[in-house]
Scaffold this motif. Structure first.
Motif, short mmCIF file in Angstrom:
data_model
loop_
_atom_site.label_atom_id
_atom_site.label_comp_id
_atom_site.label_asym_id
_atom_site.label_seq_id
_atom_site.Cartn_x
_atom_site.Cartn_y
_atom_site.Cartn_z
N ILE A 86 41.16 -124.99 -7.79
CA ILE A 86 39.90 -125.68 -8.31
C ILE A 86 38.97 -124.64 -9.00
N THR A 87 38.76 -123.47 -8.45
CA THR A 87 38.04 -122.67 -9.08
C THR A 87 38.42 -122.15 -10.54
N ARG A 88 39.73 -122.45 -10.85
CA ARG A 88 39.96 -122.24 -12.30
C ARG A 88 39.40 -123.43 -13.39
N TYR A 89 38.57 -124.45 -12.66
CA TYR A 89 37.77 -125.36 -13.56
C TYR A 89 36.39 -125.11 -13.64
N ARG A 90 36.13 -124.03 -13.00
CA ARG A 90 34.74 -123.48 -13.18
C ARG A 90 33.97 -123.57 -14.53
N ILE A 91 33.00 -124.16 -14.89
CA ILE A 91 32.39 -124.29 -16.25
C ILE A 91 31.88 -122.73 -16.79
N GLN A 92 30.94 -122.12 -15.93
CA GLN A 92 30.54 -120.86 -16.15
C GLN A 92 31.32 -119.79 -15.32
N GLN A 93 32.27 -119.47 -15.79
CA GLN A 93 33.33 -118.73 -15.07
C GLN A 93 33.30 -117.33 -14.34
N ASP A 94 31.80 -116.78 -15.00
CA ASP A 94 31.49 -115.59 -14.24
C ASP A 94 30.30 -115.69 -13.24
N LYS A 95 30.19 -116.93 -13.00
CA LYS A 95 28.87 -117.24 -11.96
C LYS A 95 29.46 -117.82 -10.65
#
Length: 328
Positions: A86-95
């Protein structure tokens, strides 16, 4: 002539598709209509003479369960940064990898207060459920009214005189998460969050069942818009995520008034705009539409230059101080 032919054919196709879809849905609704009506009659009879209690059950308890359940699942991912699929779909990946627990606890206090103590006005609780078609028409009208009133109230709260006192609190989260969708000053929550959503049911005198459905949809929609994950087969949150990132773009819900007023012009020139679509595969859009390597290198060069500039300024200050001491 070609444009008229293509557009006209498209409109006819959409009209035919829409009629076919609503006809099939109406058949399903009609087949189960008695079932829902019997359930509603039983519930209505149970609360007979206590319309206020029935209103709080339909317009408060049910949306609260939907809102709480949706955000509980998202917060597990936010706090643990797991599961990775799921986290691989994060938009702002460094936040928010993971989210700061202290910051989350502070936001939760405001969210619970706003949700539990600021509610919408009462709506009719009649014994008869609305027809399927009328419910669809009402939901469409609600969405347009929300776009209209949310856009202008939201832009109003971005005026400098109001932003610092009221709206800045919401923008503490430049990379938002689902639960902060109603993390706002109580006055802003009433005028810019609740009013645009509650206005449609009040103006149309909508039935409690339609109002309950609308409140649930609105809460899930704003949660998805703030969740920070562009998940498969869910509406794209790129539009509002960009608003939190840049502050002065993408003020609305549907994007209609943003296009009319040109407040999405910068957004339309970004990778986020290219990713602003329904994801129908399991590949994250940050992978299928990656950020340009040139832009990444430009950002790194800018960061190094800024660091060098700060270092040179610091060296200059030290040199000046030493010179003063030497002179003394």
């Amino acid at each position: 002539f070609k444009a008229a032919f293509v557009i006209g054919s498209g409109i006819l196709f959409l009209a035919a598709f829409g009629n076919s879809l609503t006809w099939h849905l109406q058949k399903v609704w009609g087949a189960s209509g008695d079932f829902w009506q019997k359930l509603w009659t039983r519930l209505y009879t149970t609360f007979e003479g206590h319309d206020q209690a029935l209103f709080y059950f339909g317009a408060m308890l049910v949306p609260t369960v939907v809102f709480g359940g949706t955000n509980a699942l998202l917060m597990i991912v936010d706090v643990t940064a797991k599961p990775s699929f799921i986290t691989r779909y994060r938009i702002q990946q460094d936040k928010n990898n993971p989210v700061d627990p202290a910051k989350l606890r502070n936001a939760l206090k405001t969210v619970v207060f706003n949700h539990m103590f600021i509610s919408g006005p009462m709506v009719p609780c009649g014994p008869e459920l609305p027809t399927f078609h009328w419910a669809l028409i009402e939901l469409g009208a609600f969405a347009l009214l929300e776009e209209l009133f949310f856009y202008y109230s939201h832009r109003l709260f971005h005026q400098p005189s109001l932003y610092k006192t009221y709206h800045k609190q919401h923008h503490e989260w430049t990379a938002p998460i689902g639960i902060v969708c109603i993390y706002a000053h109580p006055l802003e929550h009433m005028l810019s969050n609740m009013l645009p959503v509650a206005l449609g049911p009040v103006l149309l005198g909508s039935h409690l069942s339609t109002t309950c459905l609308w409140y649930c949809l609105a809460l899930v929609s704003t949660t998805v818009s703030h969740c920070g994950y562009h998940l498969p087969f869910l509406p794209s949150p790129e539009f509002h995520d960009f608003h939190h990132l840049r502050f002065n773009q993408c003020f609305g819900v549907l994007g209609i008034l943003d296009r009319l007023h040109g407040t999405d012009s910068k957004f339309r020139g970004t990778k986020q705009y290219e990713r602003h679509t329904l994801l129908t595969s399991l590949t994250p859009l940050t992978e299928s539409i990656p950020t340009s390597p040139r832009k990444d290198s430009e950002r790194r060069v800018a960061a190094v230059s800024l660091k060098s500039l700060r270092g040179s300024q610091y060296s200059s200050v030290n040199y000046g101080v030493r010179s003063i001491h030497t002179a003394r």
